[in-house]
Design a protein around this motif. Sequence first.
Motif, mmCIF file in Angstrom:
data_model
loop_
_atom_site.group_PDB
_atom_site.id
_atom_site.type_symbol
_atom_site.label_atom_id
_atom_site.label_comp_id
_atom_site.label_asym_id
_atom_site.label_seq_id
_atom_site.Cartn_x
_atom_site.Cartn_y
_atom_site.Cartn_z
ATOM 1 N N MET A 1 1.895 43.021 34.187
ATOM 2 C CA MET A 1 2.731 42.299 33.418
ATOM 3 C C MET A 1 4.143 42.596 33.952
ATOM 4 O O MET A 1 4.623 43.924 33.865
ATOM 5 C CB MET A 1 2.660 42.357 31.970
ATOM 6 N N GLY A 2 4.942 41.967 34.480
ATOM 7 C CA GLY A 2 6.466 42.338 34.925
ATOM 8 C C GLY A 2 7.327 42.763 33.977
ATOM 9 O O GLY A 2 7.326 42.230 32.776
ATOM 10 N N CYS A 3 8.449 43.295 34.334
ATOM 11 C CA CYS A 3 9.461 43.773 33.434
ATOM 12 C C CYS A 3 10.028 42.477 32.508
ATOM 13 O O CYS A 3 10.189 42.762 31.513
ATOM 14 C CB CYS A 3 10.573 44.335 34.371
ATOM 15 N N ALA A 4 10.316 41.361 33.370
ATOM 16 C CA ALA A 4 10.827 40.286 32.655
ATOM 17 C C ALA A 4 9.783 39.703 31.379
ATOM 18 O O ALA A 4 10.475 39.408 30.445
ATOM 19 C CB ALA A 4 11.059 38.928 33.432
ATOM 20 N N LYS A 5 8.411 39.910 31.642
ATOM 21 C CA LYS A 5 7.681 39.446 30.578
ATOM 22 C C LYS A 5 7.707 40.230 29.521
ATOM 23 O O LYS A 5 7.586 39.927 28.404
ATOM 24 C CB LYS A 5 6.133 39.439 31.076
ATOM 25 N N PHE A 6 7.753 41.741 29.832
ATOM 26 C CA PHE A 6 7.962 42.825 28.603
ATOM 27 C C PHE A 6 9.241 42.743 27.857
ATOM 28 O O PHE A 6 9.271 42.583 26.769
ATOM 29 C CB PHE A 6 7.832 44.188 29.334
ATOM 30 N N ALA A 7 10.339 42.534 28.757
ATOM 31 C CA ALA A 7 11.660 42.113 28.113
ATOM 32 C C ALA A 7 11.564 40.778 27.089
ATOM 33 O O ALA A 7 12.303 41.004 25.939
ATOM 34 C CB ALA A 7 12.762 41.986 29.211
ATOM 35 N N LEU A 8 10.955 39.979 27.457
ATOM 36 C CA LEU A 8 10.618 38.776 26.603
ATOM 37 C C LEU A 8 9.869 39.231 25.321
ATOM 38 O O LEU A 8 10.252 38.564 24.426
ATOM 39 C CB LEU A 8 10.066 37.638 27.291
ATOM 40 N N ALA A 9 8.807 39.871 25.454
ATOM 41 C CA ALA A 9 8.145 40.466 24.326
ATOM 42 C C ALA A 9 9.079 40.961 23.391
ATOM 43 O O ALA A 9 8.782 41.103 22.334
ATOM 44 C CB ALA A 9 6.773 41.205 24.802
ATOM 45 N N VAL A 10 9.943 41.962 23.905
ATOM 46 C CA VAL A 10 10.804 42.741 23.287
ATOM 47 C C VAL A 10 11.708 41.727 22.346
ATOM 48 O O VAL A 10 12.107 41.969 21.360
ATOM 49 C CB VAL A 10 11.672 43.638 23.795
ATOM 50 N N SER A 11 12.144 40.903 23.258
ATOM 51 C CA SER A 11 13.047 39.790 22.793
ATOM 52 C C SER A 11 12.409 39.080 21.401
ATOM 53 O O SER A 11 12.982 38.701 20.411
ATOM 54 C CB SER A 11 13.615 38.950 23.746
ATOM 55 N N ASP A 12 11.213 38.606 21.667
ATOM 56 C CA ASP A 12 10.313 37.907 20.708
ATOM 57 C C ASP A 12 10.301 38.728 19.389
ATOM 58 O O ASP A 12 10.491 38.525 18.286
ATOM 59 C CB ASP A 12 9.128 37.652 21.115
ATOM 60 N N ALA A 13 9.894 40.107 19.709
ATOM 61 C CA ALA A 13 9.947 41.282 18.526
ATOM 62 C C ALA A 13 11.284 41.083 17.625
ATOM 63 O O ALA A 13 11.029 41.413 16.466
ATOM 64 C CB ALA A 13 9.408 42.438 19.179
ATOM 65 N N ILE A 14 11.956 41.050 18.478
ATOM 66 C CA ILE A 14 13.477 41.285 17.815
ATOM 67 C C ILE A 14 13.610 40.147 16.935
ATOM 68 O O ILE A 14 14.038 40.042 15.716
ATOM 69 C CB ILE A 14 14.717 41.394 18.681
#
Length: 98
Positions: A1-14
Motif C-alpha cells: 500500500m502506498g503512502c497516499a493510501k496510508f495518508a488517506l487511512a489516517v485522514s479517515d481515522a481523523i
Amino acid sequence: MGCAKFALAVSDAIGDLQHAVLESALDQRADAAVDALDKAVAELTERSAGAEVQEAASAVREASGQVRVALAQGREPDLAPLQNAGVRLVKACPRGRA
C-alpha cells in the motif's frame, strides 16, 4: 500500500475521531478512533522513509496524544491541531509511493 493510501487511512481515522468526539467525548468510540488513528500512523511511518512524511506523522502522533489526554481527563479535545497535522501528512505523501 502506498503512502497516499496510508495518508488517506489516517485522514479517515481523523474524521472518525471528529465524529466520535462530536457525538460524545467520553464515549468509547472516541478512544477506539484514537487507537485506529495511532495504528494507521504507525503503519505509515513503518513504510515511509521520507523525512517530510515522518515529520508530518510525528505531528499527527503528538496531536493524537493531546486528544487522548483530553478524553482521559473528561474534556472536549481541541481537534484543530490534529486536523492541521492530518492535512500536512496528506500533502507530504507523494502519490503511489510508500
